[in-house]
Design a protein around this motif. Sequence first.
Motif, PDB file in Angstrom:
ATOM      1  N   UNK A 255     -36.444  18.300  60.780  1.00  0.00           N
ATOM      2  CA  UNK A 255     -36.170  17.946  58.918  1.00  0.00           C
ATOM      3  C   UNK A 255     -36.830  19.383  58.616  1.00  0.00           C
ATOM      4  N   UNK A 256     -38.271  19.599  58.318  1.00  0.00           N
ATOM      5  CA  UNK A 256     -38.400  21.280  57.522  1.00  0.00           C
ATOM      6  C   UNK A 256     -37.585  22.266  57.734  1.00  0.00           C
ATOM      7  N   UNK A 257     -36.984  22.315  58.753  1.00  0.00           N
ATOM      8  CA  UNK A 257     -35.873  23.646  59.276  1.00  0.00           C
ATOM      9  C   UNK A 257     -34.526  23.387  58.559  1.00  0.00           C
ATOM     10  N   UNK A 258     -34.121  22.223  58.378  1.00  0.00           N
ATOM     11  CA  UNK A 258     -33.176  21.152  57.426  1.00  0.00           C
ATOM     12  C   UNK A 258     -33.867  21.837  56.197  1.00  0.00           C
ATOM     13  N   UNK A 259     -34.988  21.525  55.303  1.00  0.00           N
ATOM     14  CA  UNK A 259     -35.360  21.682  53.759  1.00  0.00           C
ATOM     15  C   UNK A 259     -35.358  23.031  53.989  1.00  0.00           C
ATOM     16  N   UNK A 260     -36.362  24.189  54.829  1.00  0.00           N
ATOM     17  CA  UNK A 260     -36.134  25.771  54.686  1.00  0.00           C
ATOM     18  C   UNK A 260     -34.757  26.240  54.472  1.00  0.00           C
ATOM     19  N   UNK A 261     -33.754  25.645  55.081  1.00  0.00           N
ATOM     20  CA  UNK A 261     -33.111  26.448  54.909  1.00  0.00           C
ATOM     21  C   UNK A 261     -31.872  26.373  54.059  1.00  0.00           C
ATOM     22  N   UNK A 262     -32.576  25.658  52.797  1.00  0.00           N
ATOM     23  CA  UNK A 262     -31.083  25.095  51.556  1.00  0.00           C
ATOM     24  C   UNK A 262     -31.466  26.498  50.487  1.00  0.00           C
ATOM     25  N   UNK A 263     -33.045  27.070  50.616  1.00  0.00           N
ATOM     26  CA  UNK A 263     -32.739  28.132  49.739  1.00  0.00           C
ATOM     27  C   UNK A 263     -32.106  29.824  49.803  1.00  0.00           C
ATOM     28  N   UNK A 264     -32.343  29.769  48.688  1.00  0.00           N
ATOM     29  CA  UNK A 264     -30.917  31.026  48.931  1.00  0.00           C
ATOM     30  C   UNK A 264     -32.406  32.469  48.769  1.00  0.00           C
ATOM     31  N   UNK A 265     -32.777  32.248  47.612  1.00  0.00           N
ATOM     32  CA  UNK A 265     -33.779  34.140  47.879  1.00  0.00           C
ATOM     33  C   UNK A 265     -35.696  32.830  47.752  1.00  0.00           C
ATOM     34  N   UNK A 266     -35.827  32.282  47.542  1.00  0.00           N
ATOM     35  CA  UNK A 266     -37.072  32.290  47.438  1.00  0.00           C
ATOM     36  C   UNK A 266     -37.756  30.536  47.593  1.00  0.00           C
ATOM     37  N   UNK A 267     -38.543  30.537  48.157  1.00  0.00           N
ATOM     38  CA  UNK A 267     -39.170  28.946  48.978  1.00  0.00           C
ATOM     39  C   UNK A 267     -40.664  28.517  48.928  1.00  0.00           C
TER      40      UNK A 267
END
Length: 454
Positions: free
Chosen positions: A401-413
């Motif tokens: 779930x955290x992996x999904x959330x992190x990989x939504x970002x293009x430039x800044x997380x």
Amino acid sequence: MWTEEQWAAIEPKDVSSVVVAAPGSGKTTVMTEHMAQVIATGRTPAQRILAMTFTRQAAEHMRQKLRRHERLRPVAVESCVMGTFHAVFFRALLEADWEVRPVLSQRDQYALMREAVVDVLGERRAVTMYELQSYLTMYSWTVGRQAWDELGDKEKRIFETFVRKKQASNYWDHDDILLASLQLLRSKTVPKIRLCEMSYILVDEFQDTNELQWELLTSLVQRNGAFAFVVGDDDQSIYAFRGASPVYLQRAVEVLPKARQKLLTMNFRSDRRILHHAAQLIQHVKSRVDKPLRGVHDAEGICRAYEVQHRTAQWDVLARVVRRSVLRPYSVAILARTRNQLATAWTAMRSLLGAEWSLAARNVEFRTFHDSKGKEWDVVALLDMAVPYRAMTDSDDERRLLYVAMTRARHELYAFVPRVIQGTQCHIHPYLLEAGLRACPVSPKDIMEAFEIG
Ligand SMILES: Nc1ncnc2c1ncn2[C@@H]1O[C@H](COP(=O)(O)OP(=O)(O)OP(=O)(O)O)[C@@H](O)[C@H]1O
């Protein structure tokens, strides 16, 4: 425009394909283009193509893309059958003159489950919403997995009572649509429905498939002598509580006719640091298809965890992130585990940004981690990434779930780590540590400089 691995998946062939792909590698884009090529080359007539998704929005998005495709005539696009599993099969039941029933509202579902619990347990005390939610989730898991034998005696009796009450009320829930459809497909006489004419079946987000949906797909494939094209990412399987499992991606390779597995590994979405940390996190999941996560962009991007003293400080920093991003202009997603957290964040942003909020709100979305799947934004902020001491259990579902959330970002997380949440001392979420992130202290005053360094 297409990479070699993408084209290998897109090119129409008389086989079934199981495309296992990393986040942002163009799964949905590739599936849509593949469908367009199948129609354009006339390999399968458009009216014999069925594409199924897990959300209405995804189905609509796919149809819009096909409508804009230069090689397709509008009439061909409108001839394909497209929709969610539930919508496609509900239509089939209507066509087959099956005795369909209206679907229960969520409120009525709770009310029936409450009655079932009270009937079976004979409890006088009030049944809490939390208990009801747990029972409904477990019920949905059981139906999705077709796993009645795995239930304890108490749950079995509650769910049997719930089913009887549902039948007496003459309503269905969403799972009943799929159960009835399976009965329809397994009937001896071939039902005279369009679904039984489909000879090419595509499914997006296949890692979200549960046993019931798997049975429906394979029954249809067998009955129709069809080929299938499914795309998914085992690392993004986040609906285990509904009975979904990534094992069906592997099973698809073994069971679908002439199935070939294809990998997509190039990520077109995220800058390097974001991918670097996401890749570190997902390595900790115990059983997965090993696939590299390679990015196409040279930009480093920003991926940071910020320690803040408490949630009020979190809102101050977040407001600065929003203000700065909106000026660029960047799209922003504020992601949290629960809707309650998001509601608090929304109120805080509105009050802190004041008059600026009306402009900012257009570029800012608030979503739960689950609801962020399939989406992308320039800037992603993860809220409340802290847990009370010794509160964490080891869960691959939560890692994914955290992996999904992190990989939504293009430039800044940005991940925010409050030291105190609702009066409880917390520490950094252990899965951020697994991702190789350390929380660095930051005060609202120095946040702007810190961003400039990034
Ligand atoms: N060959 C390509 N060249 C340039 N951009 C691409 C290419 N393929 C995909 N993209 C872009 O990459 C981004 C991710 O694509 P898409 O959403 O289809 O990926 P996905 O694998 O479905 O993502 P996820 O599973 O993480 O939701 C989109 O912005 C898409 O336009």
